[in-house]
Design an enzyme around this catalytic site. Structure first.
Site, PDB file in Angstrom:
ATOM      1  N   ASP A  47       0.813  -1.308  -0.020  1.00 44.90           N
ATOM      2  CA  ASP A  47      -0.250  -0.065   0.064  1.00 44.90           C
ATOM      3  C   ASP A  47       0.913   1.230   0.136  1.00 44.90           C
ATOM      4  O   ASP A  47       1.752   1.422   0.919  1.00 44.90           O
ATOM      5  CB  ASP A  47      -1.048   0.036   1.175  1.00 44.90           C
ATOM      6  CG  ASP A  47      -1.706   1.100   1.498  1.00 44.90           C
ATOM      7  OD1 ASP A  47      -2.842   1.350   0.764  1.00 44.90           O
ATOM      8  OD2 ASP A  47      -1.273   2.336   2.078  1.00 44.90           O
ATOM      9  N   TYR A  52       2.518  10.115  -0.308  1.00 47.05           N
ATOM     10  CA  TYR A  52       3.822   9.409   0.471  1.00 47.05           C
ATOM     11  C   TYR A  52       4.986   9.617  -0.037  1.00 47.05           C
ATOM     12  O   TYR A  52       6.132   9.674   0.405  1.00 47.05           O
ATOM     13  CB  TYR A  52       3.870   8.070   0.616  1.00 47.05           C
ATOM     14  CG  TYR A  52       2.525   7.462   1.418  1.00 47.05           C
ATOM     15  CD1 TYR A  52       1.676   8.334   2.241  1.00 47.05           C
ATOM     16  CD2 TYR A  52       2.186   6.054   1.332  1.00 47.05           C
ATOM     17  CE1 TYR A  52       0.384   7.787   2.702  1.00 47.05           C
ATOM     18  CE2 TYR A  52       1.050   5.472   2.087  1.00 47.05           C
ATOM     19  CZ  TYR A  52       0.208   6.372   2.970  1.00 47.05           C
ATOM     20  OH  TYR A  52      -0.702   5.985   3.544  1.00 47.05           O
ATOM     21  N   LYS A  77      -3.009   5.947  -3.695  1.00 49.25           N
ATOM     22  CA  LYS A  77      -4.233   6.870  -3.315  1.00 49.25           C
ATOM     23  C   LYS A  77      -4.047   8.221  -4.158  1.00 49.25           C
ATOM     24  O   LYS A  77      -2.975   8.780  -4.209  1.00 49.25           O
ATOM     25  CB  LYS A  77      -4.347   6.940  -1.897  1.00 49.25           C
ATOM     26  CG  LYS A  77      -4.219   5.888  -0.847  1.00 49.25           C
ATOM     27  CD  LYS A  77      -4.242   6.276   0.566  1.00 49.25           C
ATOM     28  CE  LYS A  77      -3.806   4.753   1.246  1.00 49.25           C
ATOM     29  NZ  LYS A  77      -2.563   4.641   1.181  1.00 49.25           N
ATOM     30  N   HIS A 110      -7.638   9.547  -1.045  1.00 45.26           N
ATOM     31  CA  HIS A 110      -7.099   9.581   0.285  1.00 45.26           C
ATOM     32  C   HIS A 110      -7.754  10.294   1.416  1.00 45.26           C
ATOM     33  O   HIS A 110      -7.765   9.881   2.554  1.00 45.26           O
ATOM     34  CB  HIS A 110      -5.778  10.361   0.137  1.00 45.26           C
ATOM     35  CG  HIS A 110      -4.649   9.897   1.070  1.00 45.26           C
ATOM     36  ND1 HIS A 110      -3.269  10.036   0.632  1.00 45.26           N
ATOM     37  CD2 HIS A 110      -4.953   9.211   2.179  1.00 45.26           C
ATOM     38  CE1 HIS A 110      -2.638   9.414   1.743  1.00 45.26           C
ATOM     39  NE2 HIS A 110      -3.366   8.927   2.794  1.00 45.26           N
TER      40      HIS A 110
END
Length: 285
Positions: A47, A52, A77, A110
């Site tokens: 994931d 990120y 996401k 998200h």
């Protein structure tokens, strides 16, 4: 470790491994090796997210793992700030290109609001526009499943009232001390699978004496108890680490928490995330 063969089935009959690797806070230049290590250990669910900043590394790790792509479940996401159709379409393409993958197994919105207005204004129309882009990518086969993250009941309703595809997944903050039981039950009633991120409460469970006492009873570590707890909630569990030793121990969860102890753990409260309270998802909103 039998956990690596345990799967759940989404409402569209796509299967997802119940234990996954979260990659938040793993830097892009270290993500490929972390993903390769996890896959070598046995993980098949990886994931990440645009936010990120490590999609490139995660994608590299998937592509160079030596395991066939179809044997892996890879999620990312849409950035929480994307609340319009055109930007969402472009962002979906960008994630696929950045990761170097022909398709993704799951893509989520998200958050229902941009991070700088988390749990704030009404972004229902923006979410519907982003969802339309995800639906089209799903229907084209570039995404095998689509979903949301951090959505509450009202946020879900705002999407489903006009959706042609009900979200397959809602990824939420869920751990001992913070179990959103009503939201989980609501999702389950709608056929929406729940994924639990931060099952160890961003490490804060390591300081909880009550949890430590239950873990000692089962002869396991606090992280192992926390991960097992979220699995027994019927959720996908996504502990995050780049440490191969932790990856192994996090997967060593072949024990069962009794109904009485599950009830006890559900009743605990842990809402103080210390320095991490600066992040919207840990702010108590």
């Amino acid at each position: 470790m039998t956990i690596f063969t345990d799967t759940l089935t989404l409402s569209n009959e796509v299967t997802i491994p119940q234990l996954g690797l979260g990659t938040w806070f793993i830097e892009d230049d270290k993500a490929a090796q972390a993903v390769r290590d996890a896959i070598e250990i046995g993980y098949r669910n990886i994931d990440t997210a645009q936010a990120y900043g490590n999609e490139r590394g995660v994608g590299e790790g998937v592509r160079t793992s030596g395991v066939p792509r179809e044997d892996l479940f890879v999620s990312t996401k849409l950035a929480a700030e994307i609340k319009d159709y055109d930007t969402a379409v472009a962002a979906i393409d960008e994630s696929l290109n950045t990761m170097g993958l022909d398709y993704l197994d799951l893509m989520l919105i998200h958050a229902p609001q941009p991070w700088d207005d988390f749990r704030g204004g009404d972004y229902g129309e923006g979410n519907r526009q982003a969802w339309k882009a995800l639906e089209e990518a799903y229907q084209s086969g570039r995404l095998r499943a689509i979903g949301v993250s951090n959505f509450l009941e009202g946020d879900l309703a705002a999407i489903t009232e006009s959706a042609t595809v009900t979200p397959h997944v809602n990824q939420v903050l869920a751990h001992i001390g913070n179990t959103p039981a009503d939201l989980i039950a609501h999702c389950q009633s709608k056929g929406i699978l729940v994924e639990a991120y931060s099952p160890i409460a961003h490490g804060k469970m390591l300081e909880n004496r009550d949890v430590a006492a239950v873990a000692e009873k089962y002869g396991v570590s606090v992280p192992q108890l926390c991960i097992r707890y979220t699995l027994q909630l019927g959720a996908v569990s996504l502990p995050k680490t780049a440490n191969p030793d932790h990856m192994r121990t996090n997967a060593d969860v072949d024990f069962v928490i009794s109904d009485d102890d599950m009830s006890t753990l559900r009743g605990l409260e842990q809402s103080d995330y210390g320095e991490f309270a600066a992040f919207p998802v840990y702010s108590g909103k």
